[in-house]
Design an enzyme around this catalytic site. Structure first.
Site, PDB file in Angstrom:
ATOM      1  N   HIS A 101       1.047  -1.393  -0.515  1.00  0.00           N
ATOM      2  CA  HIS A 101       0.234   0.023   0.295  1.00  0.00           C
ATOM      3  C   HIS A 101       1.348   1.381   0.052  1.00  0.00           C
ATOM      4  O   HIS A 101       2.077   1.199   0.180  1.00  0.00           O
ATOM      5  CB  HIS A 101      -0.804   0.103   1.132  1.00  0.00           C
ATOM      6  CG  HIS A 101      -0.215   0.287   2.861  1.00  0.00           C
ATOM      7  ND1 HIS A 101       0.625  -0.985   2.815  1.00  0.00           N
ATOM      8  CD2 HIS A 101      -0.084   1.035   3.268  1.00  0.00           C
ATOM      9  CE1 HIS A 101       0.934  -0.084   4.153  1.00  0.00           C
ATOM     10  NE2 HIS A 101       0.948   0.767   4.327  1.00  0.00           N
ATOM     11  N   ASP A 103       0.462   5.247   2.533  1.00  0.00           N
ATOM     12  CA  ASP A 103      -0.276   5.586   3.349  1.00  0.00           C
ATOM     13  C   ASP A 103      -1.316   7.184   3.083  1.00  0.00           C
ATOM     14  O   ASP A 103      -0.621   7.697   1.914  1.00  0.00           O
ATOM     15  CB  ASP A 103       0.089   5.972   4.162  1.00  0.00           C
ATOM     16  CG  ASP A 103       1.267   4.923   4.906  1.00  0.00           C
ATOM     17  OD1 ASP A 103       0.297   3.387   4.484  1.00  0.00           O
ATOM     18  OD2 ASP A 103       1.831   5.415   5.327  1.00  0.00           O
ATOM     19  N   HIS A 253       5.264   0.106   0.047  1.00  0.00           N
ATOM     20  CA  HIS A 253       5.667  -0.589   1.740  1.00  0.00           C
ATOM     21  C   HIS A 253       4.650  -1.330   2.097  1.00  0.00           C
ATOM     22  O   HIS A 253       3.372  -1.533   1.730  1.00  0.00           O
ATOM     23  CB  HIS A 253       6.019   0.071   2.739  1.00  0.00           C
ATOM     24  CG  HIS A 253       5.135   1.158   2.989  1.00  0.00           C
ATOM     25  ND1 HIS A 253       4.434   2.586   2.780  1.00  0.00           N
ATOM     26  CD2 HIS A 253       4.203   1.000   4.048  1.00  0.00           C
ATOM     27  CE1 HIS A 253       3.861   2.834   3.299  1.00  0.00           C
ATOM     28  NE2 HIS A 253       3.350   2.123   4.462  1.00  0.00           N
TER      29      HIS A 253
HETATM   30  C1  SIN Z   1       3.948   1.066   7.903  1.00  0.00           C
HETATM   31  O1  SIN Z   1       2.453   0.520   6.907  1.00  0.00           O
HETATM   32  O2  SIN Z   1       3.356   2.123   8.015  1.00  0.00           O
HETATM   33  C2  SIN Z   1       3.760   0.519   8.744  1.00  0.00           C
HETATM   34  C3  SIN Z   1       5.295   0.086   8.015  1.00  0.00           C
HETATM   35  C4  SIN Z   1       6.303  -0.806   9.057  1.00  0.00           C
HETATM   36  O3  SIN Z   1       5.613  -1.179  10.522  1.00  0.00           O
HETATM   37  O4  SIN Z   1       6.532  -0.945   8.502  1.00  0.00           O
END
Ligand code: SIN
Length: 278
Positions: A101, A103, A253
């Protein structure tokens, strides 16, 4: 820390850079701040090791890159609404962010990115994967680039944060606040680098504007498979005190959930961005 000690080491071929020689607990010089900003715009995510930040210093760091987005859905560090808790306790089985995704694409003005600070990491596992959307876009055929240039993606927070999630109820809150829908170009011009980036993502994009979900699905699925080719990405192995600062406009990410029975506690501050154009 002197700006002439800063060094930048690319991590993956297409995305990621480790920045060394900077103490992020101190106010940054203009030169260092601009170097971080340019590297972020160029490489999509920057990593720092062995940092020691109080919550106030973490907030102070983020403010040097923009206004702070107060997260509507995550619980926050006690006394610090600016700091979202990205936490998984030993008894919990689901993690936050355990799927590809980017953010805040559901916001009309999506956040620039986040500064994630590792406070407690498991002995092994809990890495974060990043994929670079400049490289994903560049590798498409001219024909598909032409098709995408006229398309816009419809994004929403409703299906993620607005539904009952018994497994996440101790970490997500305010489901009634999940009312965001936004339409953005499927390919954006990055506001700082000027490069084209693919801007749909599996987490929040529902369909193409003017297309049904059924019509959109095959093309979205193709793009989602394409965009996570290993050559576009990198993997970050956390240590306590590590920081990843990613750009939501040019990366996706994925938080790997492979540390059952262990605790992982991260502090996340999200920096506001700007409206996106094609
Ligand atoms: C997130 O998706 O913001 C968290 C990423 C993570 O905890 O590595």
């Amino acid at each position: 820390m002197q700006s002439n000690s800063i060094q930048i080491h690319p991590v993956g071929g297409a995305v990621g850079a480790e920045i060394v020689g900077v103490d992020l607990s101190e106010p940054l010089t203009t030169t260092v701040r601009d170097t971080i900003r340019h590297t972020l715009a160029d490489r999509g995510v920057v990593f720092f090791r062995d940092q020691s930040l109080t919550p106030e210093q973490h907030i102070g760091l983020a403010r040097q890159f923009g206004d702070i987005n107060i997260n509507r859905f995550f619980t926050h560090a006690e006394g610090y609404p600016e700091i979202a808790l990205v936490v998984k306790e030993p008894h919990q089985t689901r993690n936050i962010g355990g799927g590809w995704h980017t953010d805040h694409s559901y916001d009309q003005i999506p956040a620039l990115g986040s500064i994630l600070y590792a406070r407690e990491v498991p002995p092994t596992g809990g890495d974060t994967l990043f994929s670079g959307m400049y490289a994903a876009y560049d590798a498409l055929s001219d024909g598909l680039k032409r098709t995408l240039s006229s398309l816009r993606g419809v994004h929403s927070s409703r299906h993620v944060f607005g539904v009952a999630r018994p497994d996440m109820q101790d970490r997500y809150r305010n489901p009634e606040a999940a009312v965001q829908d936004a339409v953005h170009p499927a390919v954006i011009t990055h506001p700082e680098s000027g490069r084209k980036a693919l801007y749909v993502n599996p987490g929040f994009t529902l369909r193409f504007d003017g297309w049904t979900s059924e019509e959109s699905r095959p093309l979205l699925d193709y793009l989602y498979r394409h965009a996570v080719k290993p050559e576009f990405g990198c993997r970050f192995v956390w240590r306590n005190g590590s920081i990843a600062f990613w750009d939501n406009r040019s990366t996706w990410h994925y938080a790997v959930n492979d540390y059952q029975g262990e605790r992982r506690l991260m502090h996340r501050i999200t920096v506001e961005g700007c409206e996106l154009a094609g």
